[in-house]
Design a protein around this motif. Structure first.
Motif, PDB file in Angstrom:
ATOM      1  N   TYR A 184       2.871   7.009  -8.891  1.00  0.00           N
ATOM      2  CA  TYR A 184       4.036   6.360  -8.306  1.00  0.00           C
ATOM      3  C   TYR A 184       3.624   5.012  -7.717  1.00  0.00           C
ATOM      4  CZ  TYR A 184       6.882  10.503  -8.971  1.00  0.00           C
ATOM      5  OH  TYR A 184       7.600  11.526  -9.542  1.00  0.00           O
ATOM      6  N   TYR A 185       4.353   3.987  -8.121  1.00  0.00           N
ATOM      7  CA  TYR A 185       4.069   2.630  -7.680  1.00  0.00           C
ATOM      8  C   TYR A 185       5.235   2.085  -6.853  1.00  0.00           C
ATOM      9  CZ  TYR A 185       0.551   2.676 -11.395  1.00  0.00           C
ATOM     10  OH  TYR A 185      -0.518   2.985 -12.209  1.00  0.00           O
ATOM     11  N   TRP A 213       3.217  -5.505  -6.216  1.00  0.00           N
ATOM     12  CA  TRP A 213       3.031  -4.101  -6.577  1.00  0.00           C
ATOM     13  C   TRP A 213       1.864  -3.503  -5.789  1.00  0.00           C
ATOM     14  CZ3 TRP A 213       6.107  -1.396 -10.010  1.00  0.00           C
ATOM     15  CH2 TRP A 213       6.990  -2.149 -10.787  1.00  0.00           C
ATOM     16  N   GLY A 214       1.989  -2.232  -5.508  1.00  0.00           N
ATOM     17  CA  GLY A 214       0.882  -1.513  -4.914  1.00  0.00           C
ATOM     18  C   GLY A 214      -0.030  -0.955  -5.996  1.00  0.00           C
ATOM     19  N   GLN A 215      -1.072  -0.276  -5.545  1.00  0.00           N
ATOM     20  CA  GLN A 215      -2.066   0.244  -6.478  1.00  0.00           C
ATOM     21  C   GLN A 215      -1.673   1.604  -7.052  1.00  0.00           C
ATOM     22  OE1 GLN A 215      -2.200   0.579  -3.260  1.00  0.00           O
ATOM     23  NE2 GLN A 215      -2.675   2.743  -2.970  1.00  0.00           N
ATOM     24  N   GLY A 216      -0.658   2.215  -6.479  1.00  0.00           N
ATOM     25  CA  GLY A 216      -0.165   3.489  -6.983  1.00  0.00           C
ATOM     26  C   GLY A 216      -0.738   4.676  -6.236  1.00  0.00           C
ATOM     27  N   THR A 217       0.025   5.746  -6.222  1.00  0.00           N
ATOM     28  CA  THR A 217      -0.426   7.000  -5.624  1.00  0.00           C
ATOM     29  C   THR A 217      -0.055   8.143  -6.575  1.00  0.00           C
ATOM     30  OG1 THR A 217      -0.378   8.393  -3.623  1.00  0.00           O
ATOM     31  CG2 THR A 217       1.696   7.344  -4.265  1.00  0.00           C
ATOM     32  N   LEU A 218      -0.987   9.034  -6.792  1.00  0.00           N
ATOM     33  CA  LEU A 218      -0.803  10.084  -7.790  1.00  0.00           C
ATOM     34  C   LEU A 218      -0.069  11.286  -7.194  1.00  0.00           C
ATOM     35  CD1 LEU A 218      -1.385  11.304 -10.601  1.00  0.00           C
ATOM     36  CD2 LEU A 218      -3.587  12.101  -9.678  1.00  0.00           C
ATOM     37  N   GLY A 251      11.305  -0.841  -4.257  1.00  0.00           N
ATOM     38  CA  GLY A 251      11.555   0.166  -5.266  1.00  0.00           C
ATOM     39  C   GLY A 251      10.352   1.021  -5.563  1.00  0.00           C
ATOM     40  N   TRP A 252      10.647   2.213  -6.023  1.00  0.00           N
ATOM     41  CA  TRP A 252       9.603   3.129  -6.479  1.00  0.00           C
ATOM     42  C   TRP A 252       9.717   3.286  -7.990  1.00  0.00           C
ATOM     43  CZ3 TRP A 252       5.640   4.879  -3.694  1.00  0.00           C
ATOM     44  CH2 TRP A 252       5.733   4.827  -2.301  1.00  0.00           C
ATOM     45  N   TYR A 253       8.596   3.168  -8.642  1.00  0.00           N
ATOM     46  CA  TYR A 253       8.488   3.370 -10.079  1.00  0.00           C
ATOM     47  C   TYR A 253       7.425   4.437 -10.315  1.00  0.00           C
ATOM     48  CZ  TYR A 253      11.026  -1.036 -10.581  1.00  0.00           C
ATOM     49  OH  TYR A 253      11.968  -2.030 -10.522  1.00  0.00           O
ATOM     50  N   ARG A 254       7.435   5.006 -11.508  1.00  0.00           N
ATOM     51  CA  ARG A 254       6.389   5.968 -11.828  1.00  0.00           C
ATOM     52  C   ARG A 254       5.989   5.835 -13.294  1.00  0.00           C
ATOM     53  NH1 ARG A 254       9.878  11.628 -11.368  1.00  0.00           N
ATOM     54  NH2 ARG A 254      11.127  11.372 -13.302  1.00  0.00           N
ATOM     55  N   VAL A 283       0.841  -1.191   0.000  1.00  0.00           N
ATOM     56  CA  VAL A 283       0.000   0.000   0.000  1.00  0.00           C
ATOM     57  C   VAL A 283       0.878   1.243   0.000  1.00  0.00           C
ATOM     58  CG1 VAL A 283      -1.776   1.296   1.215  1.00  0.00           C
ATOM     59  CG2 VAL A 283      -1.840  -1.217   1.224  1.00  0.00           C
ATOM     60  N   GLU A 284       0.653   2.109  -0.997  1.00  0.00           N
ATOM     61  CA  GLU A 284       1.368   3.371  -1.062  1.00  0.00           C
ATOM     62  C   GLU A 284       0.503   4.490  -0.476  1.00  0.00           C
ATOM     63  OE1 GLU A 284       2.234   1.358  -5.179  1.00  0.00           O
ATOM     64  OE2 GLU A 284       0.491   1.760  -3.927  1.00  0.00           O
ATOM     65  N   SER A 285       1.145   5.521   0.012  1.00  0.00           N
ATOM     66  CA  SER A 285       0.444   6.684   0.519  1.00  0.00           C
ATOM     67  C   SER A 285       1.344   7.899   0.390  1.00  0.00           C
ATOM     68  CB  SER A 285       0.032   6.483   1.985  1.00  0.00           C
ATOM     69  OG  SER A 285       1.172   6.279   2.801  1.00  0.00           O
TER      70      SER A 285
END
Length: 125
Positions: free
Chosen positions: A93-94, A115-120, A35-38, A5-7
């Protein structure tokens, strides 16, 4: 078996800062890297930063000197401190977590690539 989970995403003006968090939970045995991806609209997903279990880090050239990745092993959490944000940093950002996890009643060990669901993150000019 594993949740990521990203936040911390949001809207910020150019030059501002944001701190993203990525929390992994579930039947995790070990985490080798976080890791962080975007992914920006119309573009492919790209690596932003990664940190290993030994605290080695790697950054995309575009964020070096501005972003810092860190992790709290006890909490299975990684952070991405983003400073001096630019409009071109706007993206979803994932978080990705690599390692191993247990499954089933007999605690079988499995490879984890979650993977997380992403955060904008939106950076206005």
């Amino acid at each position: 078996q594993v949740q990521v989970v990203e936040s911390g995403g949001g809207l910020v003006q150019a030059g501002g800062s944001l701190r993203l968090a990525c929390a992994a939970s579930g039947r995790i045995s070990s985490i080798n890297a976080m890791g962080w991806y975007r992914q920006a609209p119309g573009k492919q997903r790209e690596l932003v930063a990664v940190i290993t279990s030994g605290d080695s880090t790697n950054y995309a050239d575009s964020v070096k000197g501005r972003f810092t990745i860190s992790r709290d092993n006890a909490k299975n959490t990684a952070y991405l401190q983003m400073n001096s944000l630019k409009p071109e940093d706007t993206a979803v950002y994932y978080c990705n977590v690599e390692g191993t996890y247990f499954s089933g009643s007999y605690y079988l060990l499995n490879t984890m690539d979650a993977w997380g669901q992403g955060t904008l993150v939106t950076v206005s000019s």
